[in-house]
Design an enzyme around this catalytic site. Structure first.
Site, short mmCIF file in Angstrom:
data_model
loop_
_atom_site.label_atom_id
_atom_site.label_comp_id
_atom_site.label_asym_id
_atom_site.label_seq_id
_atom_site.Cartn_x
_atom_site.Cartn_y
_atom_site.Cartn_z
N GLU A 772 50.31 21.31 37.80
CA GLU A 772 50.76 22.21 38.88
C GLU A 772 51.50 23.34 38.19
OE1 GLU A 772 50.39 22.44 41.96
OE2 GLU A 772 49.24 20.60 42.16
N CYS A 806 58.00 27.35 42.99
CA CYS A 806 56.66 27.77 42.57
C CYS A 806 56.00 28.54 43.71
CB CYS A 806 55.76 26.60 42.24
SG CYS A 806 56.61 25.20 41.59
#
Ligand SMILES: Cc1cc2nc3c(=O)[nH]c(=O)nc-3n(C[C@H](O)[C@H](O)[C@H](O)COP(=O)(O)OP(=O)(O)OC[C@H]3O[C@@H](n4cnc5c(N)ncnc54)[C@H](O)[C@@H]3O)c2cc1C
Length: 1015
Positions: A772, A806
């Site tokens: 990720e 993020c």
């Protein structure tokens, strides 16, 4: 008397989230009518229904609801068009909006059908509009005709229809106009309470504008004081941060403003009422009203009023409080009893926050019962002047029954609604009725109007039922007391408690009510208390990338390699016995861990605040997400990892099993040091793997604490091994050829390095890597979007968590035509932000994680100094990066992810949505994207072509919920599968198939003994 107010406040607290049957039991008793009373009430209400129906020719809302039911596509289209149309400045987007909303609806079938000329005129505008946006033959000739006339006819037709709708509901565009209109025949005998239209203030200048509007309104109404009009004041319009966390600054400021307005109103001898808003604001409103009531300067003024919502469980003690305050300050408080305007959003927020119960009732009839019982209280209260605001004939008839001969109260209705209900009461029977009268421009009106129409369009609404020809009078006038008594006052079965939102699969994580001031103070005190840090990361400020997981060294030095090797060995040793445990056993460990996390929530939040520098709401979100991960993966494992028997030829048994692969390495970032850390770890564990877990070097303490809890929950120590260290420990772990898989969250560069390392040794097997990584996340805003909502979502998406998520917004793409207005409001909203100590409840933006991050962000910010559109001051001591808007000429100018509160802004041209999405796609990143638009087709278009993992439409871009919004990107943003989604666990598993020939030789003996069925 001080005792009485304190007792009432205590009761308000006690009932806030009390179980519905408990709250309703005494209300039911007091709202009940005996059979004689019921007969009289019903008769009177039947008369009112007849009046209402005969007034329908002027009752535009009824007409509207009858013609355009809100459960039809036309009704919905019209409302969405009304909400957005008048604020769209550019013709191109206006046309798209019209095409979008009118395109699929059948307007022609409505034309000329209504009894109302107004509804019919509006409908014809829409019919023409519809014809013009379609591709039919007829449309082309119409278009040619109009092109020749040179008129943007369709826009004009629709604009006129929308304005017509507006005119019905607005009393005047200015207060003078509104006061004048009250003198007209239609309003004869009524008084008004004027309300200044608009959304809640988002900026201090907005709030000042509202303040001046209220002041002007008081002057204007005051000049006609004899006419008995009053005004209504919305506190959220007077302060952009009317929030519990901002109590210390907003409550004193609001008290001062309300005091000044009250003094002015007193001077003129007019009244004003403070509106009731969202339930979390009730305590603050009471504090403000209590202070104002107690001011010596306002003694002798009976004009102070407040609205109280009957749908709230705290309604009754709130009235008791108003009565007590009145007694204590020697005045009658004017109380407007309403049912409440925020029902659906309150239900949603309670569910989102995972709170113990709802602050309001879940059945419409329960609200009616509460309203009636409270109305009775008000009629008896000595220090309350009652005002009953409702359009419901049964409610009105019951109040009239109880009031007997008294005229010492008033009714209230909204302008544009309830015509016919009060006329004869006012003009023939001498009852006093006040009209709540919105004042303002059409643009502001439409948002208000849509809310009113939606509220009244609900099936349960009285106004809707009246307009519904299928409803009998008996159904419309059914006794709410009987309805509620028959279900024992229980909660509505379709509205589960927040903890049961995901039932029966799993329990929802528990929240904390941070809008409860006492609770907030308790939490704040706890997270500020010193903690003993034990795990001791050896390197708290490495030159880390965005997510703090650099593996820069080519080869790990010996001590780190020894640590890594030992950790992997331990996990390998634990594998045989852990992988042999049943799925149920492993899932049960995760469930126990979730419970332990909740038990230790305060401590974990304190760690998140002190070690990861999270704000209090973020720290709470962190723990809740970790809990959700545990329970979600436990449930997924139970249902999804079981062996599956597969079909095949007779005499054969084929089974596929999902089993652990071996020892996994999980590498987590510092920005979600508990949630992502445990998400990776628990997924790997429940799939039957053992795990070496390496937290980010900045956040070892919280990881160590979580691992300790996992062990207490039954995960063996050699199934979950903690490896604390910096990049070189990570590198050593990657170089260990015995590991079976890697789950990594961090930067793209590090993910690539890991991928290369995993392939370096020709001898090692190819193992799964779940990565990720970051993103250059964009939000696209077109000119149909609601600026207030855009600004709130931009602030949340880019500055919350100091931009260190993020998913955070990095580039804001505004349609050219609305860029200036949006940026002005956004700048104003940034001025309201509090940057400071994350442990302080009022802090919105804390520091960034470490010196390295600070230096990199400040270097980028400083290099762009000439392009700053806005920045705000921050405390001098500490790693505070000032939230900053940076203009960029184009999207492509943003080449890297800047992991902090720096937001880049650029514009795009109307009609270029597809090109704009294509440009976002070509950055190569694909994590999150936001879109703000009222054009449904725009959302579909973005959904079709955007290459992103998570698309957020008309909301903020952060805060993905486990199991609801599985999270993760593509392209440069990650490999998938998504965390918290249904496809995550299988990636951690080895799939094994066994095929057994169940016959000794050749065929299948059991076949021979099949019965001859159906011969
Ligand atoms: C003069 C005036 C001033 C107002 N000021 C305010 C204010 O300051 N603050 C505010 O919040 N509202 C205010 N309102 C709005 C008011 O709350 C709604 O218009 C009102 O609720 C509609 O009630 P009714 O009796 O006309 O209709 P009804 O149809 O009898 O009641 C509808 C109401 O029932 C409630 N309801 C609907 N479904 C459910 C359910 N499943 N469970 C529980 N309850 C349910 C909702 O409150 C809904 O509005 C005001 C209204 C008027 C007339």
């Amino acid at each position: 008397m001080a005792d009485a107010t304190a007792t009432a406040r205590a009761e308000i607290m006690r009932l806030h989230r009390a179980p519905e049957p408990e709250v309703l039991a005494p209300l039911l008793k007091d709202a009940a009518l005996d059979s004689e009373e019921r007969r009289r009430v019903e008769n009177r209400a039947l008369g009112m229904l007849a009046d209402l129906r005969s007034a329908q020719s002027s009752g535009w809302v009824n007409q509207f609801l009858q013609e355009y039911r809100l459960n039809t596509s036309e009704g919905i289209a019209l409302l969405s068009l009304a909400e957005a149309f008048l604020r769209v400045p550019d013709p191109e987007t206006a046309d798209q909006l019209i095409a979008d909303k009118l395109g699929n609806a059948d307007w022609k079938s409505h034309a000329g059908k209504s009894h109302s000329t107004l509804v019919n005129s509006a409908t014809w505008g829409l019919v023409i509009g519809r014809a013009l946006v379609s591709d039919s033959e007829q449309a082309s000739s119409l278009k040619r005709l109009i092109a020749r006339a040179g008129e943007p006819f369709v826009r004009q037709a629709v604009g006129a229809a929308m304005r017509m709708m507006g005119e019905i509901f607005v009393m005047g565009r200015t207060i003078e106009e509104a006061v004048a209109r009250m003198k007209k025949r239609e309003n004869r005998g009524f008084t008004a309470s004027f309300d200044m239209l608009g959304e809640a203030a988002r900026t201090f200048p907005d709030a000042e504008r509202y303040y001046r509007a209220y002041e002007d309104a008081i002057h204007a109404v005051g000049r006609h004081a004899k006419e008995g009009h009053s005004i209504s004041v919305k506190l959220s319009a007077l302060h952009p941060r009317y929030e519990v966390a901002q109590y210390e600054r907003c409550v004193p400021a609001l008290t001062e403003q309300v005091e000044a307005l009250a003094a002015l109103a007193k001077r003129y001898g007019i009244a004003f009422t403070i509106d009731a808003e969202e339930s979390e604001r009730l305590d603050m409103s009471l504090d403000i009203i209590g202070s104002i009531a107690g001011l010596p300067a306002l003694k002798g003024w009976d004009g102070l009023g407040m609205a109280v919502q009957a749908y709230g469980k705290r309604c009754r003690p709130t009235l008791a409080w108003a009565d007590a305050i009145g007694a204590a300050t020697g005045r009658r408080i004017a109380v407007r009893l309403v049912k409440g305007a925020y029902w659906d959003s309150e239900i949603k927020h309670t569910q989102e926050q995972g709170l113990s119960d709802y602050p309001l009732f879940t059945r419409k009839a329960a609200t009616d019962v509460s309203y009636l019982a409270c109305a009775k209280d008000m009629l008896r209260a000595k220090n309350i002047y009652p005002a009953f605001a409702t359009h419901n004939a049964l409610t009105v008839a019951t109040i009239l029954e109880w009031a007997g001969d008294s005229r010492d109260f008033e009714f209230q209705r909204l302008h544009g609604m309830g015509e016919g209900l009060y006329e004869s009461l006012v003009r023939e029977q001498g009852y006093h009725t006040r009209i709540y009268a919105p004042v303002g421009g059409h643009r502001d009106l439409l948002a208000y109007l849509v809310r009113r129409l939606l509220e009244n369009g609900a099936n349960s609404s009285f106004v809707h039922q009246l307009a519904d020809e299928r409803m009998t009078d008996a159904e419309i006038l059914a006794d709410p007391v009987a309805k509620i008594a028959s279900v024992g006052g229980t909660r509505h079965p379709s509205i589960p408690l927040p903890e049961d939102l995901f039932a029966p699969e799993r329990k929802n994580s528990e929240g904390i009510d941070l809008n409860d001031r006492q609770e907030l103070q308790r939490v704040a005190q706890f997270v500020q208390s010193p903690l003993a840090f034990r795990a001791g990361g050896e390197d708290r400020t490495p030159a880390a990338d965005g997510a703090g997981n650099v593996t820069r060294p080519q080869h790990a030095p010996d001590p780190d390699r020894r640590l890594a090797t030992a950790a992997v060995e331990r996990a390998l040793g634990g594998f045989p016995s852990w992988s042999m445990q049943s799925i149920e056993h492993r899932a049960a460990c995760l469930d126990r861990l979730a419970d332990l996390l909740e038990r230790e929530r305060d401590h974990l939040m304190a760690l998140a605040v002190q070690e990861a520098r999270k704000t209090i709401p973020d720290a709470l979100g962190e723990v809740r997400e970790a809990v959700d991960f545990c329970r979600y993966y436990a449930a997924q494992a139970r249902s999804g990892l079981q062996p599956i028997e597969l079909p095949g030829p007779t005499g054969e048994r084929n089974v596929i099993r999902m089993e652990g692969r071996g020892a996994w390495v999980c590498i987590a970032p510092w920005n979600f040091p508990l949630a992502i850390f445990l998400g990776q770890v628990t997924a790997a564990l429940v799939a039957g793997n053992t795990v070496v877990a390496k937290p980010a070097p900045q956040t070892p303490e919280i990881a160590a604490y979580a691992v300790g809890l996992a062990h207490s929950a039954g995960v063996p120590e050699d199934a979950l091994v903690l490896a604390i260290g910096g990049p070189s420990v990570g590198q050593a772990l990657m170089e260990d050829v015995r590991i079976a898989g890697v789950a990594f969250t961090g930067s793209t560069a590090t993910a690539k390095r890991i991928a290369r390392t995993l392939l370096e040794d020709d001898e090692r097997p190819i193992i799964p890597l779940i990565a990720e990584t970051g993103g250059i996340n964009a939000m696209i805003v077109d000119s149909t979007a609601l600026p207030e909502q855009v600004v709130a979502d931009v602030v949340t998406s880019s500055f919350r968590s100091a931009g260190q998520r993020c998913s955070a917004l990095r580039v804001l793409l505004l349609q050219e035509e609305i860029a200036d207005r949006t940026l002005e409001m956004l700048s104003g909203a940034m001025d309201t932000l509090v940057v400071g100590d994350p442990a302080d409840p009022k802090t919105d933006v804390g520091p960034v994680i470490d010196q390295g991050a600070y230096d990199r962000l400040m270097a980028h910010r400083n290099a762009k100094q000439n392009s700053w559109l806005k920045t705000i001051p921050v405390p001098e001591d500490g790693l505070f990066v000032p939230p900053t808007l940076i203009a960029v000429p184009e999207l492509e100018a943003v080449r890297h992810e800047h992991f902090g509160p720096l937001l880049h802004v650029t514009t795009w041209k109307a009609g270029q949505l597809p090109e704009t999405i294509a440009r976002v796609n070509s950055t190569g990143f694909g994590l999150t994207m936001g879109l703000h638009s009222r054009i449904a087709r725009a959302a579909e278009a973005v959904e079709d072509v955007a290459k992103v993992g998570n698309l957020y439409v008309n909301r903020s871009m952060i805060g993905a919920i486990v199991g609801s919004q599985p999270f993760g990107g593509e392209g440069l943003s990650g490999t998938g599968p998504k965390a918290g989604g249904p496809h995550y666990l299988p990636r951690f598993c080895a799939e094994r198939v066994t095929s057994i020939d169940t016959t000794s030789s050749g065929g299948n003996a059991t076949l021979l003994s099949l019965e001859d069925v159906g011969l």
